[in-house]
Design a protein around this motif. Sequence first.
Motif, PDB file in Angstrom:
ATOM      1  N   UNK A 163      34.605  29.794  -1.206  1.00  0.00           N
ATOM      2  CA  UNK A 163      35.483  28.643  -0.988  1.00  0.00           C
ATOM      3  C   UNK A 163      35.137  27.500  -1.933  1.00  0.00           C
ATOM      4  N   UNK A 164      33.862  27.386  -2.257  1.00  0.00           N
ATOM      5  CA  UNK A 164      33.461  26.339  -3.201  1.00  0.00           C
ATOM      6  C   UNK A 164      34.127  26.593  -4.563  1.00  0.00           C
ATOM      7  N   UNK A 165      34.278  27.878  -4.891  1.00  0.00           N
ATOM      8  CA  UNK A 165      35.004  28.260  -6.110  1.00  0.00           C
ATOM      9  C   UNK A 165      34.429  27.618  -7.348  1.00  0.00           C
ATOM     10  N   UNK A 166      35.291  26.934  -8.086  1.00  0.00           N
ATOM     11  CA  UNK A 166      34.858  26.429  -9.387  1.00  0.00           C
ATOM     12  C   UNK A 166      34.086  25.115  -9.304  1.00  0.00           C
ATOM     13  N   UNK A 167      33.951  24.542  -8.118  1.00  0.00           N
ATOM     14  CA  UNK A 167      33.152  23.315  -8.045  1.00  0.00           C
ATOM     15  C   UNK A 167      31.704  23.622  -8.402  1.00  0.00           C
ATOM     16  N   UNK A 168      31.336  24.873  -8.204  1.00  0.00           N
ATOM     17  CA  UNK A 168      30.004  25.328  -8.594  1.00  0.00           C
ATOM     18  C   UNK A 168      29.792  25.178 -10.097  1.00  0.00           C
ATOM     19  N   UNK A 169      30.857  25.449 -10.833  1.00  0.00           N
ATOM     20  CA  UNK A 169      30.781  25.358 -12.288  1.00  0.00           C
ATOM     21  C   UNK A 169      30.368  23.952 -12.710  1.00  0.00           C
TER      22      UNK A 169
ATOM     23  N   UNK B 157      31.050  31.394 -19.400  1.00  0.00           N
ATOM     24  CA  UNK B 157      30.727  30.647 -18.184  1.00  0.00           C
ATOM     25  C   UNK B 157      30.481  31.603 -17.027  1.00  0.00           C
ATOM     26  N   UNK B 158      31.293  32.628 -16.949  1.00  0.00           N
ATOM     27  CA  UNK B 158      31.108  33.626 -15.897  1.00  0.00           C
ATOM     28  C   UNK B 158      29.733  34.264 -16.002  1.00  0.00           C
ATOM     29  N   UNK B 159      29.339  34.578 -17.227  1.00  0.00           N
ATOM     30  CA  UNK B 159      28.027  35.184 -17.427  1.00  0.00           C
ATOM     31  C   UNK B 159      26.938  34.236 -16.925  1.00  0.00           C
ATOM     32  N   UNK B 160      27.068  32.975 -17.269  1.00  0.00           N
ATOM     33  CA  UNK B 160      26.099  31.981 -16.799  1.00  0.00           C
ATOM     34  C   UNK B 160      26.033  31.975 -15.275  1.00  0.00           C
ATOM     35  N   UNK B 171      21.445  25.269  -4.687  1.00  0.00           N
ATOM     36  CA  UNK B 171      22.149  24.053  -5.115  1.00  0.00           C
ATOM     37  C   UNK B 171      23.138  23.576  -4.068  1.00  0.00           C
ATOM     38  N   UNK B 172      23.804  24.545  -3.491  1.00  0.00           N
ATOM     39  CA  UNK B 172      24.875  24.201  -2.558  1.00  0.00           C
ATOM     40  C   UNK B 172      24.338  23.978  -1.140  1.00  0.00           C
ATOM     41  N   UNK B 173      23.049  24.248  -1.003  1.00  0.00           N
ATOM     42  CA  UNK B 173      22.376  23.921   0.249  1.00  0.00           C
ATOM     43  C   UNK B 173      22.661  24.845   1.413  1.00  0.00           C
TER      44      UNK B 173
END
Lengths: 175, 175
Positions: A163-169, B157-160, B171-173
């Motif tokens: 759900x976080x999706x691309x915010x991770x990027x 970016x996907x690879x990263x 990171x997302x806790x």
Amino acid sequence: MKLTPVMEKFILHWGEMGTRWGVNRSVAQIHALLLMSPQPLNAEEICQILSLARSNVSNSMKELSGWGLVKTVHVLGDRRDHFTTLKDAQETFNIIVEERKKREIDPTLAMLKELSAELDTDKNADKEVKERINNMLSFLEMMTSWYDKMKKLPNSTLVTLVKAGTTIVKLIGKG
Amino acid sequence: MKLTPVMEKFILHWGEMGTRWGVNRSVAQIHALLLMSPQPLNAEEICQILSLARSNVSNSMKELSGWGLVKTVHVLGDRRDHFTTLKDAQETFNIIVEERKKREIDPTLAMLKELSAELDTDKNADKEVKERINNMLSFLEMMTSWYDKMKKLPNSTLVTLVKAGTTIVKLIGKG
DNA sequence: AATATATTTCACTTATTACTGAAATAAAAA
DNA sequence: TTTTTATTTCAGTAATAAGTGAAATATATT
């Protein structure tokens, strides 16, 4: 049990989709039926509802058990086996992915490793071929190591991630 | 062109795997051959190398083009079509995923939406059935919306992201 | 336009997979 | 132990998919 029109549509669709995934129609239909059925069903009932031969159901149940998608349960005072399936889409998905990995990705990885080793000992091996085999090998290794990490996480965490999706990027400072 | 033992192994394995994925052996073998081949090949060469009938190659090329996996190119001074395929594993993977989504997931989503709507207007619809259809529907919607976001990102970016793996979870806790 | 070459279509054969029904086996009840 | 019930195995049939080769079509060359 009597099929409602909705159940019937679902079962027929699932059956057709199954064939595209290398699962035969009967197996997929039985899986769909069990997904919809409120109670576990015995083989005889499955035969009757889907108009399949008893032996076909027997073999299909074995196939579904092999995939870990169906469990055999018993009803008090009834000698016959009854069958249920997992009802949760995510868990079902996880199981199917794991099985396909085992059956298709792992053997391919093994083959690629073998070829890569062979090419290493071969002095007149084509450089490009070597490159491509290794490109494929490292791609699959990357994917499977990622998969192995992800499957250790609880489903709820996976849902959060997805759900976080691309915010991770953004967090990771790329893209 | 003469096949090296490595190429041969690769092609045979790919052919077998293809059959498990609903792709026929010839199609998968041709794809594998083009993956390995340093130059584009014409139909005649493919026939000869894989011992397939000319018509089989013709149809298989159409199938592979349908998947967007093969391109037709021309060699100067040669009227015949020559064929190549993408050589990068990740790009190939992306294309296959996209195609399978289109062919298998999208129709299933449509079917589930239809059934979900039908169940909404049906007063005596079984509550559990409704629940399961909706569970499935929302799972697939979650996955496809995630996929749609991811496919916009560049491969690098996907690879990263994939290499970061579970450090993202920290990171997302969660987890 | 006539000829040569390349590609596709299509009717047919072959191979593979799915499915059935009868018989064999296994398990429980009488 | 005999009978009844449940399940599996297996040989044969049916259905489907894959692959072939000849003929038709399309495209270029002379």
